[in-house]
Design an enzyme around this catalytic site. Structure first.
Site, PDB file in Angstrom:
ATOM      1  N   LYS A  60       0.822  -1.218   0.000  1.00 51.40           N
ATOM      2  CA  LYS A  60       0.000   0.000   0.000  1.00 51.40           C
ATOM      3  C   LYS A  60       0.853   1.265   0.000  1.00 51.40           C
ATOM      4  CE  LYS A  60      -2.556  -0.564   3.600  1.00 51.40           C
ATOM      5  NZ  LYS A  60      -1.955  -1.841   4.031  1.00 51.40           N
TER       6      LYS A  60
ATOM      7  N   ARG B 128      13.266  -7.956  12.155  1.00 47.30           N
ATOM      8  CA  ARG B 128      12.608  -7.183  13.202  1.00 47.30           C
ATOM      9  C   ARG B 128      11.502  -8.018  13.840  1.00 47.30           C
ATOM     10  NH1 ARG B 128      11.104  -1.671  10.107  1.00 47.30           N
ATOM     11  NH2 ARG B 128       9.710  -3.202   9.151  1.00 47.30           N
TER      12      ARG B 128
ATOM     13  N   ARG C 284      -9.740   2.980   8.924  1.00 51.21           N
ATOM     14  CA  ARG C 284      -9.243   1.669   9.346  1.00 51.21           C
ATOM     15  C   ARG C 284     -10.367   0.735   9.770  1.00 51.21           C
ATOM     16  NH1 ARG C 284      -4.087   0.257  10.509  1.00 51.21           N
ATOM     17  NH2 ARG C 284      -3.408   2.422  10.409  1.00 51.21           N
TER      18      ARG C 284
ATOM     19  N   ARG D 143      -1.236  -9.575  12.732  1.00 50.22           N
ATOM     20  CA  ARG D 143      -1.617  -8.333  12.057  1.00 50.22           C
ATOM     21  C   ARG D 143      -2.674  -8.597  10.991  1.00 50.22           C
ATOM     22  NH1 ARG D 143       3.932  -6.087   9.969  1.00 50.22           N
ATOM     23  NH2 ARG D 143       2.580  -4.550   8.955  1.00 50.22           N
TER      24      ARG D 143
ATOM     25  N   ARG E 212      11.876 -10.188   5.162  1.00 46.31           N
ATOM     26  CA  ARG E 212      12.670  -8.962   5.217  1.00 46.31           C
ATOM     27  C   ARG E 212      13.792  -9.075   6.239  1.00 46.31           C
ATOM     28  NH1 ARG E 212       7.845  -4.680   4.702  1.00 46.31           N
ATOM     29  NH2 ARG E 212       7.585  -5.122   6.916  1.00 46.31           N
TER      30      ARG E 212
END
Length: 216
Positions: free
Chosen positions: A13, A161, A88, A172, A127
């Site tokens: 996004k 992370r 949201r 999430r 990542r």
């Protein structure tokens, strides 16, 4: 144009919002940027938001809505804007509709960036970030470093992370499905939603999104 961009974490996004806003010459308004800007300027809304964040609580909808309202009333947003991360939830979507109605405005489109859940998890969980400079980001599958665990740029250690772990990503996604995804049906009822595949090259996704906005 007044656009809302929706999609799960990892759908790209932020990247697409930046590219689309530049192409359309409208401001990219993200919730994260709104919070950071208000907090750094120490506005009343920023202080209020920070008090909730420091306590480990979610910022109430009314504070987020007030920040968005203030930003959308800035001169550069007169010709339109692209909202990323707001609304949201359905309550925020309803509040946005009310806000736009009072200003005699309406949304032109809602773009729903779609990507399979396993792909989203793979994108985020893969990542790796450099401990020396967080701007140096690699991906174990898509942009791997020349030497595993070592930054190509400065030789620093690459690490995952905590919020990029698979467990966190799936949590999430649960939050997204529960809280944010219902706004897609809300906007579908208004005939505003176009689903855009977020798979493939970044430029191809942008091209598909622009085609959707142009109605071609």
């Amino acid at each position: 144009m007044r656009i809302v961009l929706v999609g799960p974490p990892g759908a790209g996004k932020g990247t697409q919002a930046t590219r689309l806003a530049e192409t359309l010459h409208i401001p990219h308004i993200s919730t994260g940027d709104l919070f950071r800007a208000n907090i750094s300027r120490q506005t009343e809304l920023g202080k209020l938001a920070k008090s909730y964040m420091d306590a480990g609580n979610l910022v109430p909808d009314e504070v987020t809505i007030a920040m968005a309202k203030d930003r959308m009333e800035q001169p550069d947003a007169e010709g339109g804007f692209l909202l990323d991360g707001f609304p949201r939830n359905v309550s925020q979507a309803e509040a946005l509709d009310e806000l736009l109605e009072t200003e005699d405005m309406k949304l032109d489109a809602v773009l729903d960036l779609e990507a399979p859940e396993d792909e989203v998890v793979k994108r985020i969980a893969g990542r790796r970030v450099c401990r020396n400079d967080s701007a140096h980001v690699f991906h174990v599958a898509y942009t791997p470093p020349k030497k595993e665990g070592v930054c190509d740029v400065c030789g620093g250690e690459l690490y995952q992370r905590d919020d990029d772990s698979e467990e966190t990503v799936r949590k999430r996604l649960e939050v997204y499905h529960t809280q944010t995804e219902p706004i897609i049906d809300y906007y579908k009822a208004q005939g505003l939603v176009t689903t855009v595949s977020a798979m493939g090259k970044v430029a191809d996704v942008t091209k598909r999104a622009m085609s959707a906005l142009s109605g071609s």
